[in-house]
Design a protein around this motif. Structure first.
Motif, mmCIF file in Angstrom:
data_model
loop_
_atom_site.group_PDB
_atom_site.id
_atom_site.type_symbol
_atom_site.label_atom_id
_atom_site.label_comp_id
_atom_site.label_asym_id
_atom_site.label_seq_id
_atom_site.Cartn_x
_atom_site.Cartn_y
_atom_site.Cartn_z
ATOM 1 N N TYR A 185 0.827 -1.208 0.000
ATOM 2 C CA TYR A 185 0.000 0.000 0.000
ATOM 3 C C TYR A 185 0.860 1.256 0.000
ATOM 4 C CZ TYR A 185 -3.853 3.157 1.176
ATOM 5 O OH TYR A 185 -4.783 4.181 1.158
ATOM 6 N N ARG A 186 2.029 1.188 0.623
ATOM 7 C CA ARG A 186 2.968 2.325 0.627
ATOM 8 C C ARG A 186 4.337 1.826 0.160
ATOM 9 N NH1 ARG A 186 0.291 6.443 2.848
ATOM 10 N NH2 ARG A 186 -1.409 6.006 4.328
ATOM 11 N N SER A 187 4.357 1.208 -0.979
ATOM 12 C CA SER A 187 5.535 0.502 -1.476
ATOM 13 C C SER A 187 6.750 1.416 -1.615
ATOM 14 C CB SER A 187 5.227 -0.128 -2.837
ATOM 15 O OG SER A 187 6.375 -0.766 -3.361
ATOM 16 N N GLU A 188 7.870 0.931 -1.164
ATOM 17 C CA GLU A 188 9.160 1.593 -1.383
ATOM 18 C C GLU A 188 9.775 1.175 -2.716
ATOM 19 O OE1 GLU A 188 10.163 3.812 0.751
ATOM 20 O OE2 GLU A 188 8.755 3.346 2.373
ATOM 21 N N PHE A 189 9.123 0.241 -3.403
ATOM 22 C CA PHE A 189 9.741 -0.404 -4.564
ATOM 23 C C PHE A 189 8.950 -0.189 -5.852
ATOM 24 C CE2 PHE A 189 10.396 -3.071 -0.697
ATOM 25 C CZ PHE A 189 11.732 -2.751 -0.494
ATOM 26 N N TRP A 190 8.010 0.777 -5.851
ATOM 27 C CA TRP A 190 7.209 1.062 -7.028
ATOM 28 C C TRP A 190 6.478 -0.180 -7.535
ATOM 29 C CZ3 TRP A 190 12.179 2.998 -6.407
ATOM 30 C CH2 TRP A 190 12.254 4.382 -6.186
ATOM 31 N N ALA A 191 6.125 -1.068 -6.635
ATOM 32 C CA ALA A 191 5.433 -2.293 -7.026
ATOM 33 C C ALA A 191 3.941 -2.024 -7.170
ATOM 34 C CB ALA A 191 5.669 -3.379 -5.987
ATOM 35 N N THR A 192 3.301 -2.803 -8.022
ATOM 36 C CA THR A 192 1.854 -2.663 -8.233
ATOM 37 C C THR A 192 1.103 -3.949 -7.921
ATOM 38 O OG1 THR A 192 2.108 -3.222 -10.573
ATOM 39 C CG2 THR A 192 2.148 -0.874 -9.987
ATOM 40 N N PRO A 194 1.241 -7.783 -5.343
ATOM 41 C CA PRO A 194 1.924 -8.445 -4.226
ATOM 42 C C PRO A 194 3.164 -9.214 -4.677
ATOM 43 C CG PRO A 194 -0.438 -8.772 -4.060
ATOM 44 C CD PRO A 194 -0.190 -8.138 -5.392
ATOM 45 N N GLU A 195 3.089 -9.832 -5.834
ATOM 46 C CA GLU A 195 4.233 -10.597 -6.336
ATOM 47 C C GLU A 195 5.424 -9.693 -6.615
ATOM 48 O OE1 GLU A 195 0.579 -12.733 -6.606
ATOM 49 O OE2 GLU A 195 1.100 -10.767 -7.480
ATOM 50 N N GLN A 196 5.171 -8.537 -7.231
ATOM 51 C CA GLN A 196 6.250 -7.573 -7.457
ATOM 52 C C GLN A 196 6.837 -7.090 -6.135
ATOM 53 O OE1 GLN A 196 4.788 -4.287 -9.757
ATOM 54 N NE2 GLN A 196 5.271 -5.235 -11.736
ATOM 55 N N GLU A 197 5.965 -6.773 -5.203
ATOM 56 C CA GLU A 197 6.439 -6.262 -3.915
ATOM 57 C C GLU A 197 7.351 -7.282 -3.229
ATOM 58 O OE1 GLU A 197 6.396 -3.288 -0.689
ATOM 59 O OE2 GLU A 197 6.120 -3.298 -2.876
#
Length: 451
Positions: A185-192, A194-197
């Protein structure tokens, strides 16, 4: 149990005044500027209900500090403490004590896997201290990696392992390095997704390990599900990925289950909770616990130790100990709590409440209130991430949180808040009817604040 109130309870309002006066005259409170404090004064509690000296009843949806998992004044736990007090109130930790052995065996039975010993402490902070010590001793390394969004306790190494603001005025311990864990929800990794995160957070962690020098790192210490930081259920594959990195680089993996263990997630431990593990069992080397193991009735915590680490101290002295390690009254409270939770299906109840009542109810609440940016959680372990703008996800101000807490208290619900969040964390014994009553109170409070 709440049906016993108020017939068997006598309340003296003057005692509430006296309690407040004594507190403000003599008690120094944690994490607070002392001058402006006006603490609420509870008079008693039973099950999920707590009341003040005016006789007003509140649903305790804070579980105090997310620790009264079995609820207030559970008769089996109170009876176990009383019975032990009649036999032996205290004994040095060097001696064998039957209730201590019984407590350890019950904890290990629930942990399963490759764990063989329990080192008892006075609470969660010194559990983490001693887990860190064990990791350093068995690896011969110094550094400890932990996340920025975390809380591990208020002792020397534990508070520096902590990631939030409380670490900063207390950074006196050596060898601590922080990294970002997953939080989509507040990704540090620009993920969109859950798998990306998960993938990007694991890549980040491995790069930190490599940059710090794997040969210098003793342990990775993480809350299985970070609690105070926002009930951050990890995305699929993350915990397994951390385990794989720890194995690849010879690092001890410590799961902090102080808040998320013993029924809170609808399982005995969070590292077997499908929502956190993706359905696969992830085995840490050490598990720290406290809080829910006996619902805080008598202070207790500990470290659950894997065979390999326990065996390392068969010939080598473990240079650590506590006067009250395995205190008989605390151990009796553990035995009483774990037996009652098993006999009464309390862990199963927590799982059912999360799946059928709290989860759906909180998500429906979010549909009605734009202040609620995200609902996260499992079991009886939930957080509402509150936002001033649902598009930018800007957190609400402390003033909004203060108003919400006031509205909730006025309607008879004791809340838990942290930063821009309201945490929804009732005891594991909460009933569907109590959840329905609480959801109605949350709805009214949000409506009042949004108006």
């Amino acid at each position: 149990m709440n049906d016993q109130y108020p017939d068997t309870v006598t309340i003296d309002a003057s005692e509430g005044t006296r309690a407040f006066s004594l507190d403000r005259a003599h008690v120094f409170h944690s994490w607070s500027a002392q001058g402006a404090l006006a603490p609420w004064v509870p008079a008693g509690g039973l099950g999920t209900t707590i009341w003040d000296y005016e006789g007003k009843r509140y649903l305790d949806f804070s579980s105090q500090l997310v620790n009264t998992n079995i609820g207030h004044q559970h008769p089996a736990v109170v009876a176990a403490i009383k019975a032990q007090a009649d036999v032996m109130t205290t004994i040095a930790p060097a001696h064998a004590n039957i209730v201590r052995g019984e407590a350890a065996s019950r904890i290990l039975e629930r942990a399963g896997g490759h764990f063989s010993k329990v080192f008892f402490t006075n609470g969660g902070a010194d559990a983490n201290e001693n887990a860190i010590r064990m990791a350093r001793l068995v690896t011969g390394r110094d550094k400890v990696l932990s996340t920025y969004r975390s809380y591990h306790g208020n002792t020397g190494a534990a508070v520096v392992a902590t990631g939030d603001w409380r670490r900063v005025p207390n950074e006196y311990a050596r060898g601590h390095v922080h990294f970002f864990g997953p939080f989509l929800y507040r990704s540090e990794f620009w993920a969109t997704t859950p798998e990306q995160e998960s993938e990007r957070a694991l890549h980040h962690l491995e790069r930190v390990i490599q940059a710090e020098g794997p040969q210098s790192i003793a342990a990775i210490l993480i809350e299985t599900i970070p609690g105070t930081a926002g009930v951050l259920v990890p995305p699929p594959g993350y915990l397994a990925g951390v385990r794989a990195l720890a194995d690849a680089y010879g690092i001890v993996l410590i799961f902090d289950e102080v808040m998320c263990g013993f029924g809170r997630t609808g399982e005995w431990f969070s590292f077997v909770t499908p929502a956190a593990t993706g359905g696969e069992r992830v085995q840490p080397d050490l598990v720290t616990f406290a809080k829910g193991v006996n619902s805080g009735y008598v202070p207790a915590g500990g470290v659950i130790i894997s065979d390999s680490i326990a065996n390392a101290f068969d010939e080598e002295v473990f240079p650590g100990g506590l006067t009250y390690s395995g205190h008989p009254l605390a151990m009796a409270a553990i035995v009483g709590t774990l037996d009652a939770m098993a006999d009464e299906g309390i862990v199963d109840n927590a799982r059912m409440i999360g799946e059928r009542h709290l989860g759906p109810g909180l998500r429906a609440l979010a549909e009605r209130h734009p202040l609620i940016g995200e609902v996260r959680g499992v079991g009886v372990f939930w957080a509402l991430d509150l936002v001033a703008d649902p598009v930018t996800r800007e957190p609400v101000s402390p003033a909004i949180i203060g108003r919400l807490k006031k509205e909730l208290m006025a309607r008879g619900l004791l809340p838990f808040s942290a930063d821009n969040r309201i945490h929804v964390v009732p005891p594991c014994v909460v009933t569907p009817d109590e959840v329905a009553a609480a959801l109605a109170i949350y709805d009214e409070a949000f409506t009042a604040v949004e108006a």
